[in-house]
Write an enzyme that holds these catalytic residues in place. Structure first.
Site, PDB file in Angstrom:
ATOM      1  N   HIS A  22       0.843  -1.193   0.000  1.00  0.00           N
ATOM      2  CA  HIS A  22       0.000   0.000   0.000  1.00  0.00           C
ATOM      3  C   HIS A  22       0.878   1.243   0.000  1.00  0.00           C
ATOM      4  CE1 HIS A  22       0.536   0.615   4.385  1.00  0.00           C
ATOM      5  NE2 HIS A  22       0.417  -0.697   4.470  1.00  0.00           N
ATOM      6  N   ASP A  30       2.293   5.857 -22.028  1.00  0.00           N
ATOM      7  CA  ASP A  30       2.139   5.765 -23.479  1.00  0.00           C
ATOM      8  C   ASP A  30       3.447   5.236 -24.075  1.00  0.00           C
ATOM      9  OD1 ASP A  30       3.920   7.992 -23.862  1.00  0.00           O
ATOM     10  OD2 ASP A  30       2.244   9.382 -23.678  1.00  0.00           O
ATOM     11  N   ARG A 107       4.910  18.044 -16.246  1.00  0.00           N
ATOM     12  CA  ARG A 107       5.703  16.962 -16.826  1.00  0.00           C
ATOM     13  C   ARG A 107       6.885  16.563 -15.946  1.00  0.00           C
ATOM     14  NH1 ARG A 107       9.009  17.423 -22.424  1.00  0.00           N
ATOM     15  NH2 ARG A 107       9.442  19.423 -21.473  1.00  0.00           N
ATOM     16  N   TYR A 129      -0.076  12.755 -23.841  1.00  0.00           N
ATOM     17  CA  TYR A 129      -0.337  12.843 -22.401  1.00  0.00           C
ATOM     18  C   TYR A 129      -1.146  11.636 -21.932  1.00  0.00           C
ATOM     19  CZ  TYR A 129       1.173  17.633 -23.196  1.00  0.00           C
ATOM     20  OH  TYR A 129       1.894  18.750 -23.562  1.00  0.00           O
ATOM     21  N   GLY A 130      -0.801  10.465 -22.447  1.00  0.00           N
ATOM     22  CA  GLY A 130      -1.538   9.247 -22.140  1.00  0.00           C
ATOM     23  C   GLY A 130      -0.983   8.456 -20.972  1.00  0.00           C
ATOM     24  N   ASN A 131      -0.248   9.094 -20.078  1.00  0.00           N
ATOM     25  CA  ASN A 131       0.371   8.424 -18.933  1.00  0.00           C
ATOM     26  C   ASN A 131      -0.490   8.613 -17.691  1.00  0.00           C
ATOM     27  OD1 ASN A 131       2.867   8.170 -20.565  1.00  0.00           O
ATOM     28  ND2 ASN A 131       2.935  10.376 -20.278  1.00  0.00           N
TER      29      ASN A 131
END
Length: 140
Positions: A22, A30, A107, A129-131
């Site tokens: 946890h 991406d 970023r 920006y697909g992260n």
């Protein structure tokens, strides 16, 4: 063979998800993310979209309920975000419970978080920006 585990989840990814404690964080990136230069363990998931992998892992993965569990990269000044990317991720993450808010950070802050992540999963995602970062929580 294990039952009810999506075939999209590789044995390596399944092991990493099980080893995470946890508060540990994992990045689903991406295809253009500089994962190998950031340091943590890198898992390849070429050809798969981030949203498909999120949909596959969310039945197995408890999100943190004490700290913001979802973080995405904010657009660089002067650039724009495609709102459909976040919408796809929200839909995938909403299969088990309502999707928590997604926090956006710049970023370089995202890269710093990635350096401390338990692992980075590079996907075939081509969206800008697909992260997304997921913070693991405590199972109820």
């Amino acid at each position: 063979m294990l039952k009810t585990i999506s075939p999209l989840i590789s044995p390596t990814l399944l092991k990493v998800l099980a080893e995470m404690g946890h508060g540990d964080e994992i990045i689903f990136s991406d295809a253009h993310f500089p994962a190998h230069s950031l340091g943590p363990q890198v898992i390849r998931a070429d050809g798969l979209s981030v949203s498909d992998l999120l949909r596959a892992i969310i039945p197995l993965f408890e999100l943190d309920s004490y700290a913001p569990p979802l973080v995405m990269m904010a657009a660089v000044e002067g650039d724009t975000l495609d709102p459909n990317v976040e919408a796809r991720y929200r839909d995938a993450l909403s299969l088990e419970a309502p999707c928590p808010d997604i926090v956006r950070i710049d970023r370089y802050a995202f890269y710093e978080r990635a350096q401390k992540a338990f692992a980075i999963v590079i996907t075939g995602e081509c969206a800008k920006y697909g992260n997304i970062l997921l913070k693991k929580g405590v199972t109820p």
